[in-house]
Enzyme design. Sequence first.
Site, PDB file in Angstrom:
ATOM      1  N   ARG A  23       0.760  -1.250  -0.125  1.00 58.91           N
ATOM      2  CA  ARG A  23       0.050  -0.021  -0.037  1.00 58.91           C
ATOM      3  C   ARG A  23       0.823   1.097  -0.057  1.00 58.91           C
ATOM      4  NH1 ARG A  23      -2.817  -0.595   5.320  1.00 58.91           N
ATOM      5  NH2 ARG A  23      -0.810  -1.320   5.596  1.00 58.91           N
ATOM      6  N   GLU A  28       6.103   7.514  11.698  1.00 60.27           N
ATOM      7  CA  GLU A  28       6.188   8.679  12.636  1.00 60.27           C
ATOM      8  C   GLU A  28       7.202   9.755  12.662  1.00 60.27           C
ATOM      9  OE1 GLU A  28       4.377   8.461  17.300  1.00 60.27           O
ATOM     10  OE2 GLU A  28       6.725   8.072  17.207  1.00 60.27           O
ATOM     11  N   GLN A  47       5.741  26.607  14.609  1.00 59.83           N
ATOM     12  CA  GLN A  47       5.671  26.926  13.038  1.00 59.83           C
ATOM     13  C   GLN A  47       6.239  25.930  12.126  1.00 59.83           C
ATOM     14  OE1 GLN A  47       7.029  31.008  12.325  1.00 59.83           O
ATOM     15  NE2 GLN A  47       7.749  30.379  10.144  1.00 59.83           N
ATOM     16  N   ASP A  48       5.520  25.493  11.178  1.00 58.37           N
ATOM     17  CA  ASP A  48       5.851  24.742   9.992  1.00 58.37           C
ATOM     18  C   ASP A  48       6.214  25.602   8.840  1.00 58.37           C
ATOM     19  OD1 ASP A  48       5.622  22.384  11.773  1.00 58.37           O
ATOM     20  OD2 ASP A  48       3.729  21.685  10.810  1.00 58.37           O
ATOM     21  N   HIS A  62      21.498  29.928   6.789  1.00 59.47           N
ATOM     22  CA  HIS A  62      20.736  31.185   7.506  1.00 59.47           C
ATOM     23  C   HIS A  62      20.342  30.725   8.989  1.00 59.47           C
ATOM     24  CE1 HIS A  62      18.189  31.288   3.429  1.00 59.47           C
ATOM     25  NE2 HIS A  62      19.400  32.326   3.575  1.00 59.47           N
ATOM     26  N   LYS A  72      15.356  23.553  14.557  1.00 59.15           N
ATOM     27  CA  LYS A  72      14.636  23.106  13.610  1.00 59.15           C
ATOM     28  C   LYS A  72      14.597  21.635  13.176  1.00 59.15           C
ATOM     29  CE  LYS A  72      15.543  27.273  10.407  1.00 59.15           C
ATOM     30  NZ  LYS A  72      16.278  27.534   9.229  1.00 59.15           N
ATOM     31  N   TYR A 132      10.036  21.901   7.187  1.00 55.36           N
ATOM     32  CA  TYR A 132      10.697  22.138   8.490  1.00 55.36           C
ATOM     33  C   TYR A 132       9.785  22.508   9.552  1.00 55.36           C
ATOM     34  CZ  TYR A 132      12.180  26.555   6.393  1.00 55.36           C
ATOM     35  OH  TYR A 132      12.191  27.861   5.914  1.00 55.36           O
ATOM     36  N   GLU A 143      16.728  38.019  11.262  1.00 54.08           N
ATOM     37  CA  GLU A 143      17.427  37.161   9.985  1.00 54.08           C
ATOM     38  C   GLU A 143      19.050  37.507   9.856  1.00 54.08           C
ATOM     39  OE1 GLU A 143      15.653  35.511   5.949  1.00 54.08           O
ATOM     40  OE2 GLU A 143      15.816  37.675   5.918  1.00 54.08           O
ATOM     41  N   ASP A 170      21.421  35.814  -0.699  1.00 50.28           N
ATOM     42  CA  ASP A 170      22.470  34.849  -0.091  1.00 50.28           C
ATOM     43  C   ASP A 170      23.859  34.942  -0.499  1.00 50.28           C
ATOM     44  OD1 ASP A 170      20.395  33.961   1.581  1.00 50.28           O
ATOM     45  OD2 ASP A 170      20.139  32.226   0.556  1.00 50.28           O
TER      46      ASP A 170
END
Length: 182
Positions: A23, A28, A47-48, A62, A72, A132, A143, A170
């Site tokens: 299947r 997890e 936060q995702d 970063h 993260k 993440y 940042e 960057d």
Amino acid sequence: MQIKETNIKDCYELEPRVFEDQRGYFFESFNQKRYAELTGFMVNFVQDNQSFSTKGVLRGLHYQKGESAQAKLVRVLQGKVLDVAVDIRKDSPTYGNVFKTILSSENYRHLFIPRGCAHGFVTLSDTATFFYKCDNYYDPKAEAGIIYNDPNLNIDWELSDSELIISEKDQILPQFKDLVIH
């Protein structure tokens, strides 16, 4: 789930137990209680984030400064990336260490990057979807980053410079030796 230490303090590779059959598969991806048992500390993600990139896209290195620092938990949903963490915690016994690993939709591996580390990745497959979880909210004023080709870090991104796609932002980041950490 197996958790492996890396050469950066409190940075871990996680390998979930994957159940596969005709299947598909199930695993997890994170269990706060199990993670705390294996590492000795709790993390509360708030936060995702998700990004999609084509081959050669390099995002990073970063980090968030000060009270906005983020831990993260990163993984690849589709494709393959070279993922990189750099310890920028001056009081850390692993300050300046670089850790690299391949994250892919085939190996299911995750990387936990603690607060106080810079992070980046380059897409090695034609495309990649990167996911993440963060334990603190993104703050654009906090940042910061390190230039991807810093000679002091000497990171082999596994692609030639001509294959890399890097944002203008960057390309002008400071070198590791010039960081001002708050």
